[in-house]
Write a protein that holds these residues in place. Sequence first.
Motif, mmCIF file in Angstrom:
data_model
loop_
_atom_site.group_PDB
_atom_site.id
_atom_site.type_symbol
_atom_site.label_atom_id
_atom_site.label_comp_id
_atom_site.label_asym_id
_atom_site.label_seq_id
_atom_site.Cartn_x
_atom_site.Cartn_y
_atom_site.Cartn_z
ATOM 1 N N MET A 229 0.833 -1.168 0.000
ATOM 2 C CA MET A 229 0.000 0.000 0.000
ATOM 3 C C MET A 229 0.885 1.242 0.000
ATOM 4 N N PHE B 75 0.894 5.082 1.014
ATOM 5 C CA PHE B 75 0.208 6.050 1.873
ATOM 6 C C PHE B 75 0.767 7.434 1.584
ATOM 7 N N GLN C 232 -8.014 3.128 -4.974
ATOM 8 C CA GLN C 232 -7.579 4.289 -4.200
ATOM 9 C C GLN C 232 -8.701 4.806 -3.314
ATOM 10 N N ALA D 246 -5.804 -0.410 4.516
ATOM 11 C CA ALA D 246 -4.539 -0.900 3.974
ATOM 12 C C ALA D 246 -4.742 -1.904 2.841
ATOM 13 N N CYS E 38 -6.396 -1.230 0.266
ATOM 14 C CA CYS E 38 -6.365 -0.421 -0.956
ATOM 15 C C CYS E 38 -4.925 -0.301 -1.450
ATOM 16 N N ASP E 39 -4.774 0.051 -2.717
ATOM 17 C CA ASP E 39 -3.436 0.231 -3.281
ATOM 18 C C ASP E 39 -2.827 1.578 -2.887
ATOM 19 N N VAL F 67 -3.692 5.135 -0.432
ATOM 20 C CA VAL F 67 -4.513 5.784 0.598
ATOM 21 C C VAL F 67 -3.953 7.178 0.824
ATOM 22 N N ALA G 58 2.040 0.612 5.663
ATOM 23 C CA ALA G 58 2.345 0.955 4.274
ATOM 24 C C ALA G 58 3.698 0.408 3.826
#
Length: 105
Positions: A1, A3, A23, A45, A47-48, A50, A84
């Motif tokens: 991920m 961040f 996203q 987390a 998600c690809d 954030v 992340a």
Amino acid sequence: MLFITGPLYSGKRTYAQKFGGRQIYEVQTRAADAADLAVLADELAACDVVTATEVGGGVVPIDPADRAAREAAGRLACLLAARADCVVQMFCGLPTVLKGELPEC
């Protein structure tokens, strides 16, 4: 991920869109209502990319509920950064990698 954090209007969303994938933006708004910040961080987390606006660099709110929401947002950002693979801080449209390496665009 990945961040991405930084102040309001610093270019986080525009920068994030280069990376594609799943996203989610402005996640700091979800912190105040979260029953468990660690569970929320785990969900986000997945998600690809954030993004969250940095909320700790200004005047401390006088309202207790606003202060609690700000505290929760900061704690969520810490949890997301820990999870992340890469953390980027945006400032004036300039990305600074704080952790890891940027994924391919």
